[in-house]
Design an enzyme around this catalytic site. Structure first.
Site, PDB file in Angstrom:
ATOM      1  CG  HIS A 124      71.786   8.062 -34.265  1.00 37.42           C
ATOM      2  ND1 HIS A 124      71.791   6.698 -34.098  1.00 37.42           N
ATOM      3  CD2 HIS A 124      71.094   8.544 -33.205  1.00 37.42           C
ATOM      4  CE1 HIS A 124      71.123   6.364 -33.006  1.00 37.42           C
ATOM      5  NE2 HIS A 124      70.699   7.467 -32.429  1.00 37.42           N
ATOM      6  NE  ARG A 178      72.840  12.651 -31.296  1.00 36.17           N
ATOM      7  CZ  ARG A 178      71.631  12.184 -31.631  1.00 36.17           C
ATOM      8  NH1 ARG A 178      70.626  12.263 -30.762  1.00 36.17           N
ATOM      9  NH2 ARG A 178      71.424  11.676 -32.832  1.00 36.17           N
ATOM     10  CD  GLU A 236      68.009  10.121 -26.491  1.00 35.89           C
ATOM     11  OE1 GLU A 236      67.507  10.364 -27.589  1.00 35.89           O
ATOM     12  OE2 GLU A 236      69.218   9.907 -26.349  1.00 35.89           O
ATOM     13  CG  ASP A 262      65.922   7.235 -29.098  1.00 37.83           C
ATOM     14  OD1 ASP A 262      65.613   6.113 -29.538  1.00 37.83           O
ATOM     15  OD2 ASP A 262      66.987   7.801 -29.375  1.00 37.83           O
TER      16      ASP A 262
HETATM   17  C1  3PY Z   1      65.786  11.504 -30.847  1.00 35.85           C
HETATM   18  O1  3PY Z   1      64.811  12.084 -31.341  1.00 35.85           O
HETATM   19  O2  3PY Z   1      65.713  10.447 -30.203  1.00 35.85           O
HETATM   20  C2  3PY Z   1      67.103  12.089 -31.019  1.00 35.85           C
HETATM   21  O3  3PY Z   1      68.046  11.593 -30.447  1.00 35.85           O
HETATM   22  C3  3PY Z   1      67.260  13.260 -31.943  1.00 35.85           C
HETATM   23  O4  3PY Z   1      68.121  12.941 -32.974  1.00 35.85           O
HETATM   24 MG    MG Z   2      67.735   9.718 -29.604  1.00 36.09          MG
END
Ligand code: 3PY
Ligand code: MG
Length: 256
Positions: free
Chosen positions: A47, A72, A151, A177
């Site tokens: 991101h 990441r 997530e 997420d």
């Molecule tokens: C989330 O919280 O979904 C993440 O990927 C952290 O950046």
């Molecule tokens: Mg995420």
């Protein structure tokens, strides 16, 4: 020594590893944050606006501050995971690992045989670790950490199976997420009750598997709560949110 052969051990040493989280495009930002009291620096290529070349350049800058670096990767970009390990990062975080096959493919790109299929070419890592090629080959799988991000509901449902994949060293929870998934797309609330329950469950499963658990925290205060829960690594906020917070604080003070 900037090589961090002990990073996986440090993760299990007791006190949580607190990391910076960098998405700004200039490698010097990650390099500068490495000189603050963070234990490690994560660069976010999912991101953040930092790109592959800038993140590669940041690796030796972070190492020069005596800190391990992690990345990441973008979703499914496992080839970049290998290239970052070649450059000498100590850990890779793969977002949206939702199937056992995702986890297996990620591990294949991050671990040398017999665990995975990582290809040889670790030139930056040899320089940073000061290891001879043969020694690096023998030790690399244990010197670096592969975090599968959990997530989604799908990932949460198979967390034991993800943790059981050889070469997956731990999980990294994406609480935003996860909150979107658990609310059926209704809200983003990374510290809500449903997420909290999921975190307790995930932590218990990670402990049972003898692996490590990491998570993203939107603020230092939230990082303190998550550290107290028992996460081995907590990534705090982001470079850009810290810049904005500093600007707001300075302007508020200036305007009384
Ligand atoms: C989330 O919280 O979904 C993440 O990927 C952290 O950046
Ligand atoms: Mg995420």
């Amino acid at each position: 020594m900037p090589s961090h052969p002990s990073f996986p051990e440090r993760l299990k040493a007791g006190s949580p590893v607190l990391t910076a989280w960098c998405g700004m495009p200039d490698p010097s930002v990650a390099g500068m944050l490495a000189h603050e009291a963070f234990d490690a620096v994560v660069m976010d290529l999912q991101h953040g606006s930092i790109d592959f070349a800038a993140a590669l350049q940041a690796v030796p800058l972070i190492a020069a501050a005596g800190k391990p670096s992690l990345v990441r990767i973008p979703v499914g970009d496992f080839a970049s995971a290998s290239r970052f390990l070649d450059a000498g990062v100590s850990g890779v975080i793969a977002p949206m690992i939702n199937t056992i096959e995702d986890a297996r493919r990620f591990a294949a790109f991050t671990k040398f045989p017999p665990v995975g299929e990582r290809s040889w070419g670790a030139y930056g890592a040899l320089s940073l670790t000061r290891l001879e090629p043969g020694a690096y080959l023998q030790q690399a799988n244990d010197l670096t950490v592969s975090f599968a991000m959990v997530e989604t509901r799908e990932a949460l449902a198979i967390i034991d199976d993800i943790l059981a994949v050889p070469g997956i060293d731990g999980i990294f929870i994406g609480p935003s997420d996860l909150s979107i998934a658990l609310s059926g797309g209704k809200s983003v609330n990374p510290a809500g009750a449903e997420v909290e329950k999921a975190l307790d469950h995930a932590l218990a499963r990670v402990r049972a598997a003898g692996k490590v658990a990491a998570i993203y925290a939107v603020s230092g205060a939230r990082a303190a709560q998550l550290s107290a829960k028992g996460f081995h690594m907590v990534s705090i906020g982001s470079d850009i949110s810290m810049l904005m917070a500093g600007a707001h604080a300075a302007l508020a003070a200036a305007r009384g």
